[in-house]
Design a protein around this motif. Structure first.
Motif, PDB file in Angstrom:
ATOM      1  N   GLY A 153       0.803  -1.378   0.070  1.00 19.82           N
ATOM      2  CA  GLY A 153       0.104   0.162  -0.018  1.00 19.82           C
ATOM      3  C   GLY A 153       0.908   1.171   0.074  1.00 19.82           C
ATOM      4  O   GLY A 153       0.405   2.201   0.333  1.00 19.82           O
ATOM      5  N   VAL A 154       2.105   1.381  -0.421  1.00 18.40           N
ATOM      6  CA  VAL A 154       2.958   2.462  -0.348  1.00 18.40           C
ATOM      7  C   VAL A 154       3.337   2.585  -1.667  1.00 18.40           C
ATOM      8  O   VAL A 154       3.963   1.567  -2.215  1.00 18.40           O
ATOM      9  CB  VAL A 154       4.145   2.217   0.784  1.00 18.40           C
ATOM     10  N   VAL A 155       3.182   3.939  -2.232  1.00 20.82           N
ATOM     11  CA  VAL A 155       3.893   4.196  -3.697  1.00 20.82           C
ATOM     12  C   VAL A 155       4.803   5.509  -3.383  1.00 20.82           C
ATOM     13  O   VAL A 155       4.295   6.337  -3.013  1.00 20.82           O
ATOM     14  CB  VAL A 155       2.713   4.356  -4.581  1.00 20.82           C
ATOM     15  N   CYS A 188       8.603  12.896   0.862  1.00 19.01           N
ATOM     16  CA  CYS A 188       9.683  11.718   0.679  1.00 19.01           C
ATOM     17  C   CYS A 188      10.975  11.856   1.375  1.00 19.01           C
ATOM     18  O   CYS A 188      11.432  13.065   1.011  1.00 19.01           O
ATOM     19  CB  CYS A 188       9.873  12.013  -0.954  1.00 19.01           C
ATOM     20  N   LEU A 189      11.113  11.019   2.090  1.00 20.30           N
ATOM     21  CA  LEU A 189      12.307  11.256   2.965  1.00 20.30           C
ATOM     22  C   LEU A 189      13.668  10.561   2.298  1.00 20.30           C
ATOM     23  O   LEU A 189      13.473   9.627   1.400  1.00 20.30           O
ATOM     24  CB  LEU A 189      12.133  10.445   4.351  1.00 20.30           C
ATOM     25  N   VAL A 190      14.776  11.086   2.521  1.00 18.36           N
ATOM     26  CA  VAL A 190      16.018  10.676   1.853  1.00 18.36           C
ATOM     27  C   VAL A 190      17.168  10.446   2.793  1.00 18.36           C
ATOM     28  O   VAL A 190      17.287  10.914   3.811  1.00 18.36           O
ATOM     29  CB  VAL A 190      16.768  11.699   1.070  1.00 18.36           C
ATOM     30  N   VAL A 282      10.591   8.717  11.536  1.00 19.33           N
ATOM     31  CA  VAL A 282       9.983   7.499  11.360  1.00 19.33           C
ATOM     32  C   VAL A 282       9.249   7.305   9.871  1.00 19.33           C
ATOM     33  O   VAL A 282       8.426   8.182   9.476  1.00 19.33           O
ATOM     34  CB  VAL A 282       8.760   7.511  12.452  1.00 19.33           C
ATOM     35  N   ILE A 283       9.389   6.104   9.413  1.00 19.19           N
ATOM     36  CA  ILE A 283       8.677   5.713   8.118  1.00 19.19           C
ATOM     37  C   ILE A 283       7.410   5.122   8.573  1.00 19.19           C
ATOM     38  O   ILE A 283       6.246   5.409   7.960  1.00 19.19           O
ATOM     39  CB  ILE A 283       9.696   4.941   7.177  1.00 19.19           C
ATOM     40  N   GLU A 284       7.463   4.216   9.681  1.00 26.96           N
ATOM     41  CA  GLU A 284       6.353   3.413   9.815  1.00 26.96           C
ATOM     42  C   GLU A 284       6.413   2.568  11.142  1.00 26.96           C
ATOM     43  O   GLU A 284       7.597   2.497  11.386  1.00 26.96           O
ATOM     44  CB  GLU A 284       6.104   2.501   8.854  1.00 26.96           C
TER      45      GLU A 284
END
Ligand code: AMP
Ligand code: GLY
Length: 431
Positions: A153-155, A188-190, A282-284
């Motif tokens: 579910g992540v694009v 969008c994290l880098v 935190v991404i998830e």
């Protein structure tokens, strides 16, 4: 004590393998389990179509003293609530706490309340408003289904057109059903990704060794995301200072924010991180251990896993000191041809498993296998997690690949560059 492990993947095979080493564990049941677990666990298929009471009945009938739940779906659906109502000892968060994984919008709200570092975001149920937001924010940008979508579910969208398509897929096309009826649109994290996991007993958070996953299907991190194509532990990107910062700036305030909302968190909390130039973000959150991170964390744990889980269930984590080997561990996932496209083929006989199991410090964890006419056959997208320990990451990588080379099944695919970031640090002294 008899133990029940719920799940059928590589993570659960690793749980079963590690629990079998505990002198306190008598019988191990795995529901449904897989072909690789059969030598240490009794595998049973118990349908939960009518709810989790059938599993609780199974636990009662088999005198199970501890149930360990591997995957997120039953946790989010409330398996722990059912077991606890029936007075059965179970390890994992209840449904209200598992929302940290079950709803990305909920997780973002908790992070906001906690002041935990994460990407800027907005949540939408209306496609037009979502499109207008991405037009204003610009690409690259990340579109996420709010609910559970089996890792799909992540694009990560490089262009506005891709972002519009992802929004339309989820909000108009219903690509993920209810799970996608709200989307979270995120900055969008880098940076470099890492996985950080803590055991929580409601009072104390006890960190495990760090690890790093490899999500994309192809070498060089190319191609679509998968559940994870390989992992290693320790993760050199998480040094002592970063470890301390993750505990003080993320784990502690997030657990406090959960408690402030009435959800005392008990179970495993997995923090998916992007280590950016501005520090960790935190991404998830996941409400369980990672897969394949478990396959590289537990072989490095020298302490008894049954003791650790018991302490977490009984609120005694403050007294636990974990012991780890300094050796590195690497897991290479062998997948079915075509995966992660849902059309991958299965049912192919797997050869070389016995030879691979004898390879130097190697263990083959089964992820998607079943027995067919007495032979082990592929039965999932991710089929095997070929794992090895070594004095450093390069030795572990070499051993894991030597074991992979002994295994064959039709269409098998695996990445050849697992551990590349850690190896680069080893050779160049920095990433
Ligand atoms: P998830 O399903 O949440 O684990 O996300 C799958 C993958 O998408 C992550 O492992 C990251 O590689 C990527 N990802 C998710 N969120 C972001 C973000 N905000 N920025 C960059 N990459 C992301
Ligand atoms: N390997 C990433 C996860 O388990 O979510």
């Amino acid at each position: 004590m008899n133990v029940l492990v719920v799940g059928s993947g590589g993570r659960e095979h690793t749980f079963v393998w590690k629990l079998a080493q505990s002198p306190r564990v008598d019988r191990i049941f795995a529901v449904p389990g897989n072909a690789g677990m059969a030598d240490v666990a009794e595998c049973h298929d118990v349908s939960t179509a009518q709810g989790f009471d059938a599993l609780a009945d199974f636990a009662e009938a088999n005198d199970v003293g501890l149930t360990v739940v591997g995957p997120e779906a039953p946790l989010v659906a409330g398996i722990v609530d059912v077991f606890e109502e029936r007075g059965l000892r179970v390890f994992g968060p209840n449904a209200a706490s598992a929302r940290l994984e079950g709803s990305k919008e909920f997780a973002k709200r908790i992070m906001e309340a906690a002041g935990a570092p994460t990407g800027a975001y907005r949540a939408f149920t209306d496609a037009e408003a979502a499109r207008a937001y991405v037009d204003e924010a610009g690409a690259p940008i990340v579109v996420k289904a709010d609910g559970l979508a089996a890792g799909k579910g992540v694009v990560v969208c490089q262009t506005l057109a891709e972002a519009h398509a992802a929004i339309d897929d989820m909000l108009v096309g219903g690509a993920f059903g209810d799970a996608g009826s709200t989307v979270v649109i995120e900055e969008c994290l880098v940076g470099e990704e890492a996985s950080f996991t803590v055991f929580c007993d409601g009072v104390t958070a006890l960190p495990l060794a760090g690890s790093q996953d490899h999500k994309p299907i192809f070498d060089g991190d190319e191609g679509p995301n998968t559940g994870g194509m390989g992992a290693y532990s320790p993760a050199p990107v998480i040094d002592d200072a970063l470890h301390a910062l993750i505990m003080t700036d993320i784990v502690a305030p997030v657990l406090a924010a959960m408690e402030a909302e009435g959800h005392v968190y008990r179970g495993i909390l997995y923090v998916g991180l992007m280590v950016t130039a501005d520090g960790p973000k935190v991404i998830e959150f996941n409400c369980r251990l990672g897969d394949p991170e478990t396959q590289v964390i537990l072989p490095r744990l020298e302490s008894d896993l049954a003791d650790l889980i018991d302490a977490a269930v009984d609120g005694r984590l403050a007294d636990v000191e974990l012991s780890w080997t300094d050796d590195s561990c690497v897991c290479v996932v062998m997948a079915s041809g075509g995966y992660p496209d849902p059309d991958y083929t299965t049912g192919h006989a797997i050869s070389g498993l016995a030879d691979a199991a004898l390879a130097d410090r190697a263990t083959v964890f089964h992820a998607g296998t079943s027995l067919r006419d007495g032979h082990v056959a592929s039965a999932g997208g991710r089929v095997l997690g070929v794992t090895a320990l070594g004095s450093d990451i390069s030795v572990a990588v070499e051993r894991a690949y030597r074991a992979c080379d002994l295994i064959e099944f039709h269409g098998a695919h695996y990445r050849r560059d697992i551990g590349h970031r850690a190896l680069a640090r080893l050779t160049h002294g920095g990433a």
